[in-house]
Design a protein around this motif. Structure first.
Motif: not given
Lengths: 124, 243
Positions: B172-173, B189-195, B238-243
């Motif tokens: 991820l990083v 980012l880790f938190q939002l991606k469920g890690l 939140r706005l979906g810019f991360y693939r």
């Protein structure tokens, strides 16, 4: 616009276009920016030649003083261009960072290969 | 997690000619004592002192960056190295000697057990050892509150550099990273991606030699920039810019 002012303005713009052309020929200006600056020069020439059009446009937009309209347009254009340069700069920074990483990896690979060749030679 | 995971200790080094040899020696000693499959990679961030010369004499794997990239550029280089060379876990161990290598096994335990993807060595769970300056602690409190507000997860030490990532986090990083101030942005980012992020209490040391690069003006600028960074990471997700 008085004739003297018109002539001086046109000469200044032609000098500017000459500078842009020189930078293009010296390959110091990327094509897409060359096109932008040439268009700017041409638009300025047209506006100076047909100065009534400038006053007409200003009044149509509700701006009484024509120079204010010119100042606003140039400021807005400059802001947009600086924003574009910030985007370009950010992209370049990221590319430089990635290239730096790749150079470091290649340097290490080269060192490792040199060291393993030395080790092979000393074994022989 | 494989039975004998390959672990990479990434040591960022900038003008640490006085500290780096000790840090590397401690990591090598840990490897012998613990039996962990531990490798060390020092990343020299174009130091102006004799760090490069010291590294050449140590014989440990190292990368010399041709230009100075800052801590995050250095760490991302280390994480890329970890990913490309199939390491299972990467740990950041600062080259100034503040991160105690003997506490690495404690940091790794939850990751090795599969209970966590990211482990943070926290200075503030038990409040022992070097606790950082007053100004820094004020900043850390502020960011603790901000992180909790954004992701609902309470992290005691949001700016700790002493952390371990498993392969998921490393990947991820390597893909998504801002250039500056990544500690907190990474947590978000880790938190939002469920890690799974966990903390463990560690006792850090005061830096042995050299000087920190942060003074009060730089610290304030750092806080403002980091706050913006965190907010943007949150909005991008939140706005979906991360693939």
């Amino acid at each position: 616009m008085p004739l003297t002012t018109k002539i001086i303005s046109i000469l200044a713009i032609l000098l500017f276009l000459g500078l842009v052309l020189r930078l293009i020929l010296q390959e110091k200006l990327e094509e897409k920016y060359a096109l932008v600056w040439c268009m700017v020069g041409v638009i300025l020439l047209v506006l100076v030649w047909f100065d009534d059009a400038l006053s007409f446009t200003a009044k149509a937009l509700g701006i009484v003083h024509t120079p204010t309209f010119i100042f606003l347009s140039l400021s807005f254009g400059a802001i947009i261009f600086f924003l574009h340069l910030s985007v370009v700069n950010s992209k370049l920074k990221s590319q430089v960072k990635n290239l730096t990483h790749e150079i470091a990896f290649l340097k290490k690979l080269t060192e490792d290969l040199k060291n393993s060749k030395k080790a092979e030679k000393s074994e022989i | 997690m494989p039975p004998n995971p390959r672990i990479l200790a990434i040591v960022p080094c900038y003008n640490e000619e006085e500290n780096i040899a000790n840090v590397v020696a401690e990591l090598e000693a840990l490897k012998q004592e613990s039996g962990l499959d531990l490798s060390v990679l020092v990343v020299n961030d174009c130091s102006k002192d004799a760090s490069a010369q010291v590294l050449a004499t140590l014989g440990c794997p190292h990368l010399n960056l041709p230009i100075n990239l800052g801590l995050w550029g250095v760490m991302q280089c280390g994480y890329k190295y970890a990913l490309r060379n199939n390491f299972d876990i990467a740990i950041q161990v600062d080259g100034d000697g503040q991160h105690p290598p003997h506490q690495i096994p404690k940091l790794l335990k939850p990751i090795l057990a599969g209970d966590s993807d990211v482990m943070i060595g926290s200075r503030f769970i038990e409040k022992q050892g070097y606790q950082s300056s007053v100004l820094r602690r004020v900043g850390i409190r502020f960011f603790k509150g901000l992180v909790q507000w954004l992701v609902g997860h309470y992290i005691y030490d949001t700016t700790s550099g002493f952390k371990a990532f498993n392969r998921k986090a490393i990947s991820l990083v390597c893909r998504h990273f801002p250039d500056e101030y990544p500690e907190m942005a990474a947590i978000i980012l880790f938190q939002l991606k469920g890690l799974k992020i966990s903390e463990t209490a560690v006792i850090m040391r005061e830096r042995v030699a050299g000087a920190s690069y942060l003074n009060s003006t730089k610290a304030f600028i750092f806080m403002v920039k980091m706050t913006l960074e965190i907010i943007f990471v949150f909005l991008r997700f939140r706005l979906g810019f991360y693939r």
